[in-house]
Design a protein around this motif. Structure first.
Motif, PDB file in Angstrom:
ATOM      1  N   LYS A   1      24.030 -43.054  -9.865  1.00  0.00           N
ATOM      2  CA  LYS A   1      22.571 -44.091 -10.157  1.00  0.00           C
ATOM      3  C   LYS A   1      23.068 -45.350 -11.320  1.00  0.00           C
ATOM      4  N   ASN A   2      23.719 -44.364 -12.268  1.00  0.00           N
ATOM      5  CA  ASN A   2      23.593 -45.049 -13.259  1.00  0.00           C
ATOM      6  C   ASN A   2      24.674 -45.655 -13.283  1.00  0.00           C
ATOM      7  N   LYS A   3      26.122 -45.216 -12.788  1.00  0.00           N
ATOM      8  CA  LYS A   3      27.121 -45.381 -13.273  1.00  0.00           C
ATOM      9  C   LYS A   3      28.009 -46.204 -12.000  1.00  0.00           C
ATOM     10  N   TYR A   4      27.323 -45.944 -10.599  1.00  0.00           N
ATOM     11  CA  TYR A   4      27.480 -46.963  -9.126  1.00  0.00           C
ATOM     12  C   TYR A   4      26.579 -48.074  -9.459  1.00  0.00           C
ATOM     13  N   CYS A   5      25.453 -47.975  -9.062  1.00  0.00           N
ATOM     14  CA  CYS A   5      24.276 -48.354  -8.099  1.00  0.00           C
ATOM     15  C   CYS A   5      23.746 -49.458  -9.373  1.00  0.00           C
ATOM     16  N   ASN A   6      23.809 -49.230 -10.680  1.00  0.00           N
ATOM     17  CA  ASN A   6      23.214 -50.086 -11.712  1.00  0.00           C
ATOM     18  C   ASN A   6      24.283 -51.638 -11.976  1.00  0.00           C
ATOM     19  N   HIS A   7      25.637 -51.231 -11.344  1.00  0.00           N
ATOM     20  CA  HIS A   7      26.678 -51.846 -12.073  1.00  0.00           C
ATOM     21  C   HIS A   7      27.196 -53.025 -10.952  1.00  0.00           C
ATOM     22  N   GLY A   8      26.264 -52.854  -9.720  1.00  0.00           N
ATOM     23  CA  GLY A   8      27.206 -53.440  -8.286  1.00  0.00           C
ATOM     24  C   GLY A   8      28.416 -53.128  -7.868  1.00  0.00           C
ATOM     25  N   GLN A   9      28.650 -51.812  -8.123  1.00  0.00           N
ATOM     26  CA  GLN A   9      30.166 -50.947  -8.084  1.00  0.00           C
ATOM     27  C   GLN A   9      30.022 -50.426  -6.398  1.00  0.00           C
ATOM     28  N   CYS A  10      29.612 -51.235  -5.948  1.00  0.00           N
ATOM     29  CA  CYS A  10      29.323 -50.395  -4.927  1.00  0.00           C
ATOM     30  C   CYS A  10      31.017 -50.008  -4.071  1.00  0.00           C
ATOM     31  N   LEU A  11      32.135 -50.971  -4.482  1.00  0.00           N
ATOM     32  CA  LEU A  11      33.197 -50.956  -3.559  1.00  0.00           C
ATOM     33  C   LEU A  11      34.419 -50.149  -3.658  1.00  0.00           C
ATOM     34  N   GLN A  12      33.795 -48.982  -5.372  1.00  0.00           N
ATOM     35  CA  GLN A  12      34.122 -48.213  -6.066  1.00  0.00           C
ATOM     36  C   GLN A  12      33.341 -46.584  -5.944  1.00  0.00           C
ATOM     37  N   CYS A  13      32.290 -47.300  -5.010  1.00  0.00           N
ATOM     38  CA  CYS A  13      31.624 -45.847  -4.085  1.00  0.00           C
ATOM     39  C   CYS A  13      31.712 -45.576  -2.745  1.00  0.00           C
ATOM     40  N   VAL A  14      31.942 -44.298  -2.570  1.00  0.00           N
ATOM     41  CA  VAL A  14      32.329 -44.078  -1.170  1.00  0.00           C
ATOM     42  C   VAL A  14      31.113 -44.449  -0.135  1.00  0.00           C
ATOM     43  N   VAL A  15      29.669 -44.548  -0.643  1.00  0.00           N
ATOM     44  CA  VAL A  15      29.113 -44.878   0.639  1.00  0.00           C
ATOM     45  C   VAL A  15      29.120 -46.156   0.505  1.00  0.00           C
ATOM     46  N   GLY A  16      29.305 -46.807  -0.159  1.00  0.00           N
ATOM     47  CA  GLY A  16      29.840 -48.895   0.169  1.00  0.00           C
ATOM     48  C   GLY A  16      31.136 -48.685   1.109  1.00  0.00           C
ATOM     49  N   THR A  17      31.841 -48.601   0.552  1.00  0.00           N
ATOM     50  CA  THR A  17      33.256 -48.858   1.270  1.00  0.00           C
ATOM     51  C   THR A  17      32.920 -47.769   2.990  1.00  0.00           C
ATOM     52  N   GLN A  18      32.115 -46.431   3.293  1.00  0.00           N
ATOM     53  CA  GLN A  18      31.175 -46.774   4.202  1.00  0.00           C
ATOM     54  C   GLN A  18      30.595 -47.040   5.625  1.00  0.00           C
ATOM     55  N   LEU A  19      29.883 -48.361   4.308  1.00  0.00           N
ATOM     56  CA  LEU A  19      28.941 -48.253   4.545  1.00  0.00           C
ATOM     57  C   LEU A  19      29.492 -50.193   5.760  1.00  0.00           C
ATOM     58  N   LEU A  20      30.818 -50.406   4.926  1.00  0.00           N
ATOM     59  CA  LEU A  20      31.854 -51.460   5.438  1.00  0.00           C
ATOM     60  C   LEU A  20      32.652 -51.336   6.290  1.00  0.00           C
ATOM     61  N   LYS A  21      32.300 -50.287   6.866  1.00  0.00           N
ATOM     62  CA  LYS A  21      33.598 -49.802   7.636  1.00  0.00           C
ATOM     63  C   LYS A  21      32.629 -49.150   9.149  1.00  0.00           C
ATOM     64  N   GLN A  22      30.892 -49.906   8.886  1.00  0.00           N
ATOM     65  CA  GLN A  22      30.822 -49.228  10.266  1.00  0.00           C
ATOM     66  C   GLN A  22      30.506 -50.470  10.689  1.00  0.00           C
ATOM     67  N   THR A  23      29.635 -50.642  12.133  1.00  0.00           N
ATOM     68  CA  THR A  23      29.578 -52.144  13.107  1.00  0.00           C
ATOM     69  C   THR A  23      28.660 -52.530  12.861  1.00  0.00           C
ATOM     70  N   HIS A  24      27.162 -51.499  11.995  1.00  0.00           N
ATOM     71  CA  HIS A  24      25.879 -51.672  12.705  1.00  0.00           C
ATOM     72  C   HIS A  24      25.175 -52.140  11.298  1.00  0.00           C
ATOM     73  N   VAL A  25      25.683 -52.592  10.055  1.00  0.00           N
ATOM     74  CA  VAL A  25      24.910 -52.964   8.507  1.00  0.00           C
ATOM     75  C   VAL A  25      24.507 -54.506   9.013  1.00  0.00           C
ATOM     76  N   THR A  26      22.901 -54.780   9.266  1.00  0.00           N
ATOM     77  CA  THR A  26      23.027 -55.843   9.350  1.00  0.00           C
ATOM     78  C   THR A  26      21.647 -56.440   8.731  1.00  0.00           C
ATOM     79  N   HIS A  27      21.587 -57.709   8.250  1.00  0.00           N
ATOM     80  CA  HIS A  27      20.882 -57.800   7.745  1.00  0.00           C
ATOM     81  C   HIS A  27      19.837 -57.878   7.917  1.00  0.00           C
ATOM     82  N   HIS A  28      18.199 -57.111   7.524  1.00  0.00           N
ATOM     83  CA  HIS A  28      16.684 -57.255   8.120  1.00  0.00           C
ATOM     84  C   HIS A  28      15.966 -58.031   7.612  1.00  0.00           C
TER      85      HIS A  28
END
Length: 428
Positions: free
Chosen positions: A401-428
């Protein structure tokens, strides 16, 4: 579109790189995309490319638009003369090296699947708390657990930095460093810095000598905290003042009280008087505490080391001159857990590194046996389907939370990069 997304695309080859051509129509083959160092100067170092059958070795610069080259004043910086390829999302102006040769350009937008772009935009869309809150619970558990291990060690590395700084300041006295670290954590968030100043104002040699009588250590700590007075009414408090006055003059201790320690908002068991009395008792009961804690590998053994209360006077007092019903005021298990997470484990890692020993597995195993911390961050993760069952996981989530989420570092985060690979991340 953001530059860090383009860095991610280039670094992990998330584009159709089979039939690339530059904007000038030249065939382009990537032999090696280069090393991303994340420092000033070109983005990717030591790349190898073939452009129109000519092999090139050098650096790659990445921008959203070609014109950003001029926006960032790269034309005035000779480090950018080594650029062999300008990778952009949109090519809007030509860019030249100082010898007037034009830098070849790869326009990425022609080669990236729209699905990846859509996933990225959906991920980066502002949410109520963190960008991935709707999908973090869907990340593969094996991948997520490995990421937590990295986050935990990252957080420990951060915590071991002040340990090593204190080590240098204390002339490599590990016992003194432990004393400082424990004191800071005995003070919790409100009094931590004040407690650290108090104990650093007393040479640790003096604490060693004083610790054979618990009242001497109490007198030193409470006196340097400004909590003792020659006007005290009861005899035990007067005795503490006399002891403090003797040690203060003998060792020429300087006053460090710039602002008083805080009682406000604390429950009585967390009053600074009680925490300092417990710290004094710990050092009275446990000689060579550092060696004991470094050798201790289990939670139960650590509970035994920290199984201390307060001296007789403090069993019937929370404040000087104000008696209260008798209570032993032992360190609670929850408080010892805090000391383990914030002092003992970081210290074990720092000491292991200092000795050149690999101890990360051992400290991780210890953290897995400690109860999870309770705070608003951990609660929020729980609400989004991420349940922490021990201190290893809570520490990792705090780092996330403090080092990644708070700074928008989603592309340095395994969660972010995993979600980019998935085909079902749709906008709600």
């Amino acid at each position: 579109m953001k530059e860090d997304f383009l860095h991610y695309i280039w670094q992990y080859k998330k584009f159709d790189f089979a039939n690339l051509t530059t904007t000038a129509g030249e065939a382009l083959t990537i032999v090696h995309s280069g090393h991303y160092l994340g420092q000033s100067g070109p983005d990717f170092f030591n790349a190898q490319l073939v452009i129109n059958q000519q092999k090139w070795a050098g650096n790659v610069e990445i921008h959203v638009k070609s014109s950003d080259w001029y926006l960032h004043h790269h034309q005035n910086d000779n480090r950018y003369d080594t650029i062999i390829l300008h990778v952009v999302w949109e090519h809007d102006v030509p860019v030249f090296r100082s010898d007037n040769t034009e830098i070849p350009v790869l326009e990425l937008k022609n080669y990236v699947a729209s699905e990846i772009v859509q996933n990225y935009q959906n991920l980066m869309q502002p949410k109520s708390w963190i960008n991935c809150e709707r999908h973090i619970a869907e990340v593969d558990s094996f991948v997520f657990t490995n990421w937590l291990a990295r986050l935990f060690l990252e957080r420990l590395e951060t915590k071991s930095v002040p340990v090593l700084q204190l080590l240098a300041q204390s002339g490599n006295d590990w016992e003194a460093v432990l004393f400082y670290g424990l004191a800071k954590n005995f003070g919790l968030n409100t009094n931590g810095e004040a407690f650290l100043k108090i104990v650093q104002s007393i040479p640790f040699e003096v604490i060693r000598k004083a610790s054979f009588e618990v009242e001497n250590t109490e007198a030193l700590l409470l006196g340097q905290a400004g909590l003792l007075s020659p006007q005290a009414e009861d005899t035990a408090a007067q005795d503490l003042w006399r002891r403090f006055d003797y040690w203060r003059q003998k060792y020429r201790l300087q006053s460090v009280v710039t602002q008083p320690v805080q009682f406000f908002k604390h429950r009585p068991d967390n009053f600074p008087t009680i925490r300092l009395a417990q710290l004094a008792m710990l050092y009275h009961c446990q000689q060579h505490l550092f060696s004991k804690l470094m050798a201790t590998k289990t939670k139960e053994d650590l509970y035994r080391v920290f199984d201390v209360g307060v001296s007789d006077y403090w069993q019937t007092h929370y404040l000087i001159d104000k008696p209260s019903p008798i209570k032993p005021k032992k360190l609670s298990r929850a408080f010892i857990d805090l000391l383990m997470v914030n002092t003992v484990i970081p210290m074990q890692l720092a000491y292991g590194k200092h000795l050149g020993k690999e101890v990360s597995e051992a400290v991780m195993a210890l953290a897995e046996t400690i109860s999870p911390e309770k705070n608003t961050i951990i609660e929020k993760f729980f609400n989004f389907g991420v349940k922490a069952t021990n201190a290893f996981e809570t520490q990792a989530l705090l780092q996330l939370k403090n080092k990644y989420c708070n700074h928008g570092q989603c592309l340095q985060c395994v969660v972010g990069t995993q979600l980019l690979k998935q085909t079902h991340v749709t906008h709600h």
